[in-house]
Design a protein around this motif. Structure first.
Motif, PDB file in Angstrom:
ATOM      1  N   GLN A  27     -13.554  17.154  12.406  1.00  0.00           N
ATOM      2  CA  GLN A  27     -14.147  17.101  11.058  1.00  0.00           C
ATOM      3  C   GLN A  27     -13.437  18.088  10.129  1.00  0.00           C
ATOM      4  OE1 GLN A  27     -16.216  14.581  10.316  1.00  0.00           O
ATOM      5  NE2 GLN A  27     -15.589  14.105  12.398  1.00  0.00           N
ATOM      6  N   PRO A  28     -13.285  17.708   8.855  1.00  0.00           N
ATOM      7  CA  PRO A  28     -12.493  18.529   7.936  1.00  0.00           C
ATOM      8  C   PRO A  28     -13.248  19.756   7.430  1.00  0.00           C
ATOM      9  CG  PRO A  28     -13.360  16.600   6.801  1.00  0.00           C
ATOM     10  CD  PRO A  28     -13.827  16.499   8.219  1.00  0.00           C
ATOM     11  N   VAL A  29     -13.481  20.686   8.338  1.00  0.00           N
ATOM     12  CA  VAL A  29     -14.163  21.937   7.946  1.00  0.00           C
ATOM     13  C   VAL A  29     -13.068  22.993   7.727  1.00  0.00           C
ATOM     14  CG1 VAL A  29     -15.776  23.717   8.726  1.00  0.00           C
ATOM     15  CG2 VAL A  29     -16.187  21.314   9.312  1.00  0.00           C
ATOM     16  N   PRO A  30     -13.087  23.685   6.578  1.00  0.00           N
ATOM     17  CA  PRO A  30     -12.040  24.678   6.310  1.00  0.00           C
ATOM     18  C   PRO A  30     -11.912  25.683   7.457  1.00  0.00           C
ATOM     19  CG  PRO A  30     -13.412  24.361   4.369  1.00  0.00           C
ATOM     20  CD  PRO A  30     -14.050  23.574   5.476  1.00  0.00           C
ATOM     21  N   GLY A  31     -10.677  25.947   7.873  1.00  0.00           N
ATOM     22  CA  GLY A  31     -10.439  26.896   8.968  1.00  0.00           C
ATOM     23  C   GLY A  31     -10.387  26.221  10.332  1.00  0.00           C
ATOM     24  N   PHE A  32     -10.638  24.905  10.369  1.00  0.00           N
ATOM     25  CA  PHE A  32     -10.636  24.189  11.652  1.00  0.00           C
ATOM     26  C   PHE A  32      -9.680  23.002  11.569  1.00  0.00           C
ATOM     27  CE2 PHE A  32     -14.378  26.688  11.561  1.00  0.00           C
ATOM     28  CZ  PHE A  32     -14.550  27.125  12.866  1.00  0.00           C
ATOM     29  N   ASP A  33      -8.374  23.342  11.497  1.00  0.00           N
ATOM     30  CA  ASP A  33      -7.379  22.279  11.407  1.00  0.00           C
ATOM     31  C   ASP A  33      -6.355  22.458  12.531  1.00  0.00           C
ATOM     32  OD1 ASP A  33      -6.004  24.470  10.523  1.00  0.00           O
ATOM     33  OD2 ASP A  33      -6.172  23.935   8.399  1.00  0.00           O
ATOM     34  N   ALA A  34      -5.120  22.060  12.284  1.00  0.00           N
ATOM     35  CA  ALA A  34      -4.112  22.062  13.354  1.00  0.00           C
ATOM     36  C   ALA A  34      -3.663  23.470  13.745  1.00  0.00           C
ATOM     37  CB  ALA A  34      -2.904  21.234  12.910  1.00  0.00           C
ATOM     38  N   VAL A  35      -4.071  24.449  12.965  1.00  0.00           N
ATOM     39  CA  VAL A  35      -3.570  25.814  13.200  1.00  0.00           C
ATOM     40  C   VAL A  35      -4.683  26.696  13.781  1.00  0.00           C
ATOM     41  CG1 VAL A  35      -2.488  27.819  12.104  1.00  0.00           C
ATOM     42  CG2 VAL A  35      -2.064  25.520  11.195  1.00  0.00           C
ATOM     43  N   GLY A  36      -4.327  27.494  14.771  1.00  0.00           N
ATOM     44  CA  GLY A  36      -5.278  28.518  15.236  1.00  0.00           C
ATOM     45  C   GLY A  36      -5.791  28.272  16.642  1.00  0.00           C
ATOM     46  N   GLU A  37      -5.933  29.355  17.359  1.00  0.00           N
ATOM     47  CA  GLU A  37      -6.315  29.329  18.774  1.00  0.00           C
ATOM     48  C   GLU A  37      -7.529  30.223  19.031  1.00  0.00           C
ATOM     49  OE1 GLU A  37      -4.175  27.052  20.995  1.00  0.00           O
ATOM     50  OE2 GLU A  37      -4.339  28.815  22.258  1.00  0.00           O
ATOM     51  N   VAL A  38      -8.260  29.898  20.062  1.00  0.00           N
ATOM     52  CA  VAL A  38      -9.234  30.830  20.638  1.00  0.00           C
ATOM     53  C   VAL A  38      -9.009  30.833  22.149  1.00  0.00           C
ATOM     54  CG1 VAL A  38     -11.015  30.693  18.849  1.00  0.00           C
ATOM     55  CG2 VAL A  38     -11.004  29.003  20.693  1.00  0.00           C
ATOM     56  N   ARG A  39      -9.828  31.571  22.860  1.00  0.00           N
ATOM     57  CA  ARG A  39      -9.662  31.657  24.317  1.00  0.00           C
ATOM     58  C   ARG A  39     -10.960  31.279  25.022  1.00  0.00           C
ATOM     59  NH1 ARG A  39      -5.043  31.754  23.143  1.00  0.00           N
ATOM     60  NH2 ARG A  39      -3.677  33.578  23.052  1.00  0.00           N
ATOM     61  N   LEU A  40     -10.785  30.521  26.092  1.00  0.00           N
ATOM     62  CA  LEU A  40     -11.907  30.223  26.992  1.00  0.00           C
ATOM     63  C   LEU A  40     -11.921  31.299  28.064  1.00  0.00           C
ATOM     64  CD1 LEU A  40     -11.330  26.424  27.711  1.00  0.00           C
ATOM     65  CD2 LEU A  40     -13.489  27.408  26.934  1.00  0.00           C
ATOM     66  N   VAL A  41     -12.879  32.215  27.994  1.00  0.00           N
ATOM     67  CA  VAL A  41     -12.912  33.328  28.953  1.00  0.00           C
ATOM     68  C   VAL A  41     -14.173  33.207  29.827  1.00  0.00           C
ATOM     69  CG1 VAL A  41     -12.889  35.838  29.224  1.00  0.00           C
ATOM     70  CG2 VAL A  41     -11.640  34.777  27.338  1.00  0.00           C
ATOM     71  N   PRO A  42     -13.957  33.080  31.154  1.00  0.00           N
ATOM     72  CA  PRO A  42     -15.091  32.755  32.026  1.00  0.00           C
ATOM     73  C   PRO A  42     -16.031  33.935  32.275  1.00  0.00           C
ATOM     74  CG  PRO A  42     -13.119  33.083  33.343  1.00  0.00           C
ATOM     75  CD  PRO A  42     -12.687  33.202  31.897  1.00  0.00           C
ATOM     76  N   ASP A  43     -17.296  33.601  32.481  1.00  0.00           N
ATOM     77  CA  ASP A  43     -18.294  34.574  32.920  1.00  0.00           C
ATOM     78  C   ASP A  43     -18.376  34.462  34.445  1.00  0.00           C
ATOM     79  OD1 ASP A  43     -20.547  35.926  33.692  1.00  0.00           O
ATOM     80  OD2 ASP A  43     -21.819  35.160  32.071  1.00  0.00           O
ATOM     81  N   PRO A  44     -17.886  35.482  35.152  1.00  0.00           N
ATOM     82  CA  PRO A  44     -17.845  35.380  36.628  1.00  0.00           C
ATOM     83  C   PRO A  44     -19.224  35.127  37.235  1.00  0.00           C
ATOM     84  CG  PRO A  44     -16.869  37.463  35.867  1.00  0.00           C
ATOM     85  CD  PRO A  44     -17.414  36.780  34.652  1.00  0.00           C
ATOM     86  N   ASP A  45     -20.273  35.597  36.563  1.00  0.00           N
ATOM     87  CA  ASP A  45     -21.627  35.388  37.103  1.00  0.00           C
ATOM     88  C   ASP A  45     -22.031  33.917  37.110  1.00  0.00           C
ATOM     89  OD1 ASP A  45     -21.905  38.029  37.522  1.00  0.00           O
ATOM     90  OD2 ASP A  45     -23.155  38.418  35.760  1.00  0.00           O
ATOM     91  N   SER A  46     -21.295  33.096  36.376  1.00  0.00           N
ATOM     92  CA  SER A  46     -21.690  31.684  36.285  1.00  0.00           C
ATOM     93  C   SER A  46     -20.935  30.811  37.293  1.00  0.00           C
ATOM     94  CB  SER A  46     -21.436  31.154  34.864  1.00  0.00           C
ATOM     95  OG  SER A  46     -20.042  31.045  34.631  1.00  0.00           O
ATOM     96  N   PHE A  47     -20.143  31.426  38.142  1.00  0.00           N
ATOM     97  CA  PHE A  47     -19.309  30.655  39.087  1.00  0.00           C
ATOM     98  C   PHE A  47     -20.152  29.754  39.997  1.00  0.00           C
ATOM     99  CE2 PHE A  47     -17.323  30.137  43.243  1.00  0.00           C
ATOM    100  CZ  PHE A  47     -16.040  29.732  42.916  1.00  0.00           C
ATOM    101  N   VAL A  48     -19.765  28.504  40.091  1.00  0.00           N
ATOM    102  CA  VAL A  48     -20.385  27.598  41.083  1.00  0.00           C
ATOM    103  C   VAL A  48     -19.312  26.738  41.733  1.00  0.00           C
ATOM    104  CG1 VAL A  48     -22.679  27.361  39.998  1.00  0.00           C
ATOM    105  CG2 VAL A  48     -20.865  25.768  39.365  1.00  0.00           C
ATOM    106  N   ARG A  49     -19.564  26.337  42.957  1.00  0.00           N
ATOM    107  CA  ARG A  49     -18.755  25.298  43.579  1.00  0.00           C
ATOM    108  C   ARG A  49     -19.323  23.954  43.152  1.00  0.00           C
ATOM    109  NH1 ARG A  49     -19.677  28.414  49.052  1.00  0.00           N
ATOM    110  NH2 ARG A  49     -21.348  29.220  47.726  1.00  0.00           N
ATOM    111  N   LEU A  50     -18.509  22.918  43.204  1.00  0.00           N
ATOM    112  CA  LEU A  50     -18.960  21.604  42.753  1.00  0.00           C
ATOM    113  C   LEU A  50     -18.999  20.651  43.950  1.00  0.00           C
ATOM    114  CD1 LEU A  50     -16.799  21.421  39.480  1.00  0.00           C
ATOM    115  CD2 LEU A  50     -19.174  22.186  39.724  1.00  0.00           C
ATOM    116  N   PRO A  51     -20.157  20.542  44.582  1.00  0.00           N
ATOM    117  CA  PRO A  51     -20.228  19.736  45.803  1.00  0.00           C
ATOM    118  C   PRO A  51     -19.830  18.275  45.569  1.00  0.00           C
ATOM    119  CG  PRO A  51     -22.264  20.970  45.462  1.00  0.00           C
ATOM    120  CD  PRO A  51     -21.439  21.156  44.238  1.00  0.00           C
ATOM    121  N   HIS A  52     -20.015  17.799  44.332  1.00  0.00           N
ATOM    122  CA  HIS A  52     -19.643  16.406  44.065  1.00  0.00           C
ATOM    123  C   HIS A  52     -18.150  16.275  43.775  1.00  0.00           C
ATOM    124  CE1 HIS A  52     -20.643  18.423  40.288  1.00  0.00           C
ATOM    125  NE2 HIS A  52     -19.741  17.655  39.740  1.00  0.00           N
ATOM    126  N   ALA A  53     -17.456  17.400  43.665  1.00  0.00           N
ATOM    127  CA  ALA A  53     -16.005  17.382  43.444  1.00  0.00           C
ATOM    128  C   ALA A  53     -15.400  18.425  44.377  1.00  0.00           C
ATOM    129  CB  ALA A  53     -15.687  17.697  41.984  1.00  0.00           C
TER     130      ALA A  53
END
Ligand code: GLU
Ligand code: MG
Length: 466
Positions: A76-102
């Motif tokens: 969606q054309p919201v100012p500041g959210f176009d082809a430029v710019g990065e963020v980071r996906l940083v995990p919370d170790p406390d949320s770790f789970v194994r995926l029995p279905h995968a």
């Protein structure tokens, strides 16, 4: 349930070492770094086993504009959210789970951080953390109560192949779905989640499994895993599970009621105290709880955009659906937006809580819970009086009687809900400028797109995406 379940949370340093051990010992090859977008779709990127240690802190790069995607994945054309710019996906170790279905895969939930490692103002999980900070000395305890529809095959436009046609609480329904539900229970237990109850629900193919309440951030994470594992286990068995509010026309709705209470954390060997409980009160509620309810009621129309977050939500949020379509609160009143569940005998204090019935699974759990907490805290700060509880079934009352009893109307469409959210200055300000710009833009795009797609495709889209 004297006190909230921590679901085995361990300190971060310890959980990192534990994660590394599990990954190696159990031959896990892929570790997903996931987040939940504005439309409550769980998305992510993954790292290999060898790359994991280096990425725990640095995270994985993500285009900023991903948070501006609509349900059809259109930016969606919201100012500041176009082809430029990065963020980071940083995990919370406390949320770790194994995926029995995968098997061979594991996952963590992430915060979206700026490239400098600061909280990003368009991150939903950060929004919940901010709400918890705003709750100050109170510990917020929560649980979600999701309902879902089990199908024999993946839905296609106009077709929903229901797995069973059992009645509500029907013993035949337990039998029909037994092999699936037992696999699911084992998978959830393996992931460290504590299931409280299960039953075949009212509609054909409809089921409900509840997890034990937990500190709010953990409760939202738990819900994300529950939904993923419920769907993943179905997929692995050649079935399909959908949490869409109404997966096909005329069906009973799938709710995802949110339960909340405020606690004083345990200290110096003393157990935590549920501050919502007052045994001497007619409803078992403290003044604090009543003010919290006052805040929820005051912001209810705007909240609806965050708790009933899709076009499809409004097929469910109707009188007679037991979805809480009336703006009121009441003791075990299943048509009131806020139900006060009667307390459990033997655990009167521990089981006192406020249930927000309107919530469904198209709501981002972090945004919904965060907004509910902010609204409740606003009620506490302003000492808002929720008025008298609604004792009657509102469907049996005339428009005049409803007005006299202070029962308000809720938005009837997503569009109305977004309008109400934009009118609610308090909610818009706690969302912050980025979310306050993104969220309405995305939801208005969904309204437009679903209108264009037409009814069959709209139901179908929700049945497959959720
Ligand atoms: N299915 C109802 C809903 O959409 C809830 C029924 C119940 O468990 O009370 O919220
Ligand atoms: Mg139910």
């Amino acid at each position: 349930m004297a006190s909230p379940d921590s679901n085995g949370g361990v300190p971060a340093a310890e959980s990192r070492a534990r994660i590394q051990r599990i990954v190696e010992q159990e031959d896990i090859e892929l570790i997903r770094f996931l987040w939940v977008d504005h439309n409550s779709v769980t998305r992510g990127k993954a790292v290999s086993r060898q790359a994991l240690p280096g990425r725990m802190d640095s995270g994985i790069g993500l285009a900023r504009s991903r948070q501006a995607s609509s349900l059809l994945d259109l930016g969606q054309p919201v100012p500041g959210f176009d082809a430029v710019g990065e963020v980071r996906l940083v995990p919370d170790p406390d949320s770790f789970v194994r995926l029995p279905h995968a098997p061979g895969s594991a996952a963590m939930l992430c915060d979206l951080l700026t490239v400098d490692g600061d909280p990003w103002d368009a991150c939903p999980r950060t929004f919940l953390k901010e709400a918890l900070a705003a709750a100050g000395e109170y510990q917020v305890v929560a649980a979600f109560e999701p309902e879902f529809t089990l199908c024999s095959t993946q839905p296609s436009p106009g077709v929903l192949d229901l797995f069973d046609d059992s009645l509500c609480f029907d013993n035949e329904g337990f039998d029909a779905a037994d092999s699936y539900t037992v696999d699911l229970l084992r998978a959830l237990r393996f992931q460290g989640l504590t299931v409280e109850t299960y039953h075949p629900e009212f509609g054909a193919g409809q089921h409900e499994m509840t997890l034990r309440h937990a500190p709010a951030l953990r409760a939202a994470d738990n819900y994300v895993w529950q939904r993923a594992t419920t769907r993943g286990t179905a997929r692995r068995k050649g079935l399909w599970a959908t949490f869409a509010p109404v997966p096909a026309p005329g069906m009973r709705g799938n709710g995802n009621h949110a339960h909340l209470s405020l606690w004083q954390p345990g200290q110096d060997g003393r157990p935590p105290v549920n501050l919502f409980a007052d045994p001497s009160d007619e409803l078992g509620l403290s003044t604090l709880a009543r003010h919290f309810i006052g805040g929820l009621l005051a912001h209810l129309p705007g909240l609806t955009a965050l708790t009933n977050a899709s076009v499809n939500s409004y097929h469910r949020l109707r009188p007679g659906m037991w979805a809480g379509a009336f703006g009121a609160y009441g003791l075990d009143n299943r048509e009131a937006a806020i139900r006060i569940p009667t307390r459990l005998r033997g655990d009167e204090t521990g089981s006192t809580n406020v249930e927000v019935k309107i919530c469904d699974s198209t709501a981002n759990p972090y945004l919904a819970l965060g907004a509910l907490i902010h609204a409740g805290m606003d009620g506490i700060r302003r000492g808002l009086d929720p008025g008298e509880p609604l004792h009657a079934d509102p469907n049996r009352l005339s428009a005049d009687e409803l007005r006299r009893l202070g029962v308000t109307a809720l938005p009837r469409t997503l569009e109305e809900a977004v309008d109400a959210l934009e009118r609610d200055e308090f909610l818009m300000s706690v969302l912050g400028p980025a979310r306050a710009a993104l969220y309405p833009a995305i939801k208005r795009a969904d309204v437009r797109d679903m209108k264009e797609l037409g009814s069959d495709s709209e139901y179908f889209t929700h049945a497959v995406r959720f």
